[in-house]
Design an enzyme around this catalytic site. Structure first.
Site, PDB file in Angstrom:
ATOM      1  N   ARG A  16       0.859  -1.183   0.000  1.00 25.45           N
ATOM      2  CA  ARG A  16       0.000   0.000   0.000  1.00 25.45           C
ATOM      3  C   ARG A  16       0.901   1.241   0.000  1.00 25.45           C
ATOM      4  O   ARG A  16       1.926   1.276   0.706  1.00 25.45           O
ATOM      5  CB  ARG A  16      -0.895   0.035   1.245  1.00 25.45           C
ATOM      6  CG  ARG A  16      -2.118  -0.873   1.160  1.00 25.45           C
ATOM      7  CD  ARG A  16      -3.121  -0.423   0.105  1.00 25.45           C
ATOM      8  NE  ARG A  16      -4.311  -1.250   0.037  1.00 25.45           N
ATOM      9  CZ  ARG A  16      -4.460  -2.305  -0.766  1.00 25.45           C
ATOM     10  NH1 ARG A  16      -3.483  -2.683  -1.566  1.00 25.45           N
ATOM     11  NH2 ARG A  16      -5.599  -2.981  -0.791  1.00 25.45           N
ATOM     12  N   GLU A  35      -2.963   7.962  -4.620  1.00 29.88           N
ATOM     13  CA  GLU A  35      -3.211   7.029  -5.697  1.00 29.88           C
ATOM     14  C   GLU A  35      -4.538   7.381  -6.361  1.00 29.88           C
ATOM     15  O   GLU A  35      -5.532   7.492  -5.638  1.00 29.88           O
ATOM     16  CB  GLU A  35      -3.291   5.621  -5.114  1.00 29.88           C
ATOM     17  CG  GLU A  35      -2.818   4.575  -6.095  1.00 29.88           C
ATOM     18  CD  GLU A  35      -2.630   3.220  -5.432  1.00 29.88           C
ATOM     19  OE1 GLU A  35      -3.567   2.427  -5.536  1.00 29.88           O
ATOM     20  OE2 GLU A  35      -1.567   2.977  -4.822  1.00 29.88           O
ATOM     21  N   HIS A  95      -0.838   0.227  -9.746  1.00 30.24           N
ATOM     22  CA  HIS A  95      -1.496  -0.737  -8.851  1.00 30.24           C
ATOM     23  C   HIS A  95      -2.043  -1.933  -9.656  1.00 30.24           C
ATOM     24  O   HIS A  95      -3.253  -2.198  -9.642  1.00 30.24           O
ATOM     25  CB  HIS A  95      -2.613  -0.053  -8.042  1.00 30.24           C
ATOM     26  CG  HIS A  95      -2.920  -0.759  -6.747  1.00 30.24           C
ATOM     27  ND1 HIS A  95      -3.322  -0.111  -5.616  1.00 30.24           N
ATOM     28  CD2 HIS A  95      -2.885  -2.087  -6.423  1.00 30.24           C
ATOM     29  CE1 HIS A  95      -3.543  -0.983  -4.649  1.00 30.24           C
ATOM     30  NE2 HIS A  95      -3.274  -2.203  -5.116  1.00 30.24           N
TER      31      HIS A  95
HETATM   32  C1  DGY Z   1      -5.644  -5.968  -2.929  1.00 28.17           C
HETATM   33  O1  DGY Z   1      -6.431  -6.869  -3.226  1.00 28.17           O
HETATM   34  O2  DGY Z   1      -5.641  -5.430  -1.832  1.00 28.17           O
HETATM   35  C2  DGY Z   1      -4.670  -5.570  -3.969  1.00 28.17           C
HETATM   36  O3  DGY Z   1      -3.994  -4.417  -3.656  1.00 28.17           O
HETATM   37  C3  DGY Z   1      -5.349  -5.456  -5.325  1.00 28.17           C
HETATM   38  O4  DGY Z   1      -4.372  -5.632  -6.291  1.00 28.17           O
END
Ligand code: DGY
Length: 322
Positions: free
Chosen positions: A240, A269, A288
């Site tokens: 993240r 983001e 992402h």
């Molecule tokens: C999630 O599922 O949390 C991922 O970041 C998506 O790619």
């Protein structure tokens, strides 16, 4: 009691086949493609909604829950749920579904893609070749870092961290890792050593982040952490964005505290196209895409649908966080 099928608010347009399991038993109200959060039309229908099918870009706050008194389940098509107020859901007895496991391999693969691309200057060398700067076989051109014999430090040895670690043995790397709880099983199985974060930062040639975003991991990698890393080190973040302090990373890359970074996640983001991180040739940024393979995304939707249906029936969700 109304005989109508329960209303499910799906925050974003998804391929019809992905939502097919819900079609028969529910009324679907679907938001547009792109964007973030619930549209005004979806918000208007909160009072009647019995399920929310969300993506990680949708902030689901106390206020939204307040306006959805009939809500039986929140089902997120992602493993991470830091955009949802899980505590508020729990207080209201609303189960929160997510999609663990299924995206582990795809995210681990992408992590390695970033690591290799940054280590061996793949994006820059491609750009140079396209721009006519490939004039000869250059003995000193595009020199990168070796993986064999290098130390990979994995921060967070959960499912994705372990999958990244397993792939490291093929590259002949030394493995160290941090984790909230001791993992002697991983130490033994993967011939890895669990160490404190500070040691990991100091010893690793590559640092790969795989922790969920929580109060403890928010800005875990700040200026102080970056300055502990080797000046030759490469940081990879496919977890993240907020685990890394963006401004500190920018400074660290500009002032060579570390050599380079590969980021699949950023804060904010999306990262606006004018953001100075894009101007850093030692920073590779992807939007992402960790779980973005056909099968993975389809399976994530399938699990999210199963969680919705279980929640509507009042059964235990196949995958819940609360
Ligand atoms: C999630 O599922 O949390 C991922 O970041 C998506 O790619």
């Amino acid at each position: 009691m109304s005989q109508e099928k329960p209303l499910v608010l799906v925050t974003h347009t998804l391929p019809a086949a992905w939502l097919a399991p819900l079609k028969e038993k529910c009324r679907l109200m679907i938001g547009p493609e792109g964007g973030k959060g619930l549209t005004p039309r979806l918000e208007e229908n909160l009072p009647e909604a019995e399920a929310l099918f969300t993506l990680l870009v949708d902030p689901i706050t106390e206020d939204i829950l307040e306006r959805a008194p009939n809500l039986k389940v929140v089902s997120q098509m992602a493993v991470g749920v830091d955009n949802l107020d899980v505590e508020a859901c729990t207080r209201r007895g609303i189960p929160v579904g997510h999609t663990p496991g299924i995206l582990t391999a795809a995210t681990a693969d992408l992590t390695w893609g970033l690591l290799l691309a940054v280590a061996r200057h793949i994006p820059q060398s491609q750009a140079d070749a396209r721009a006519g700067r490939w004039t000869t076989w250059n003995p000193t051109g595009w020199l990168g870092a070796d993986l064999e014999g290098a130390t990979l430090g994995i921060v967070g040895m959960g499912k994705i961290g372990s999958a990244v670690a397993r792939r490291a043995s093929g590259f002949g790397m030394e493995l160290i890792f941090t984790n909230r709880s001791p993992r002697p099983d991983i130490e033994k199985d993967l011939n890895a050593q669990q160490v404190p974060l500070e040691d990991l930062l100091e010893q690793s040639d590559f640092v790969s982040l795989h922790v969920p975003l929580t109060e403890e991991t928010h800005h875990l990698i700040d200026a102080n952490a970056l300055q502990k890393m080797k000046s030759t080190a490469i940081l990879v973040n496919a977890a993240r964005g907020q685990v890394v302090e963006t401004q500190a990373l920018l400074q660290g890359l500009q002032e060579s505290w570390i050599a380079a970074a590969g980021l699949d996640v950023t804060h904010p983001e999306p990262l606006p196209s004018e953001h100075p991180l894009y101007a850093q040739s030692n920073c590779l940024i992807t939007p992402h895409i960790g779980s973005a393979s056909y099968n993975t995304r389809r399976r994530m939707a399938e699990i999210a649908c199963q969680n919705v249906l279980a929640g509507l029936e009042g059964s235990k969700l196949p995958h819940s966080v609360n």
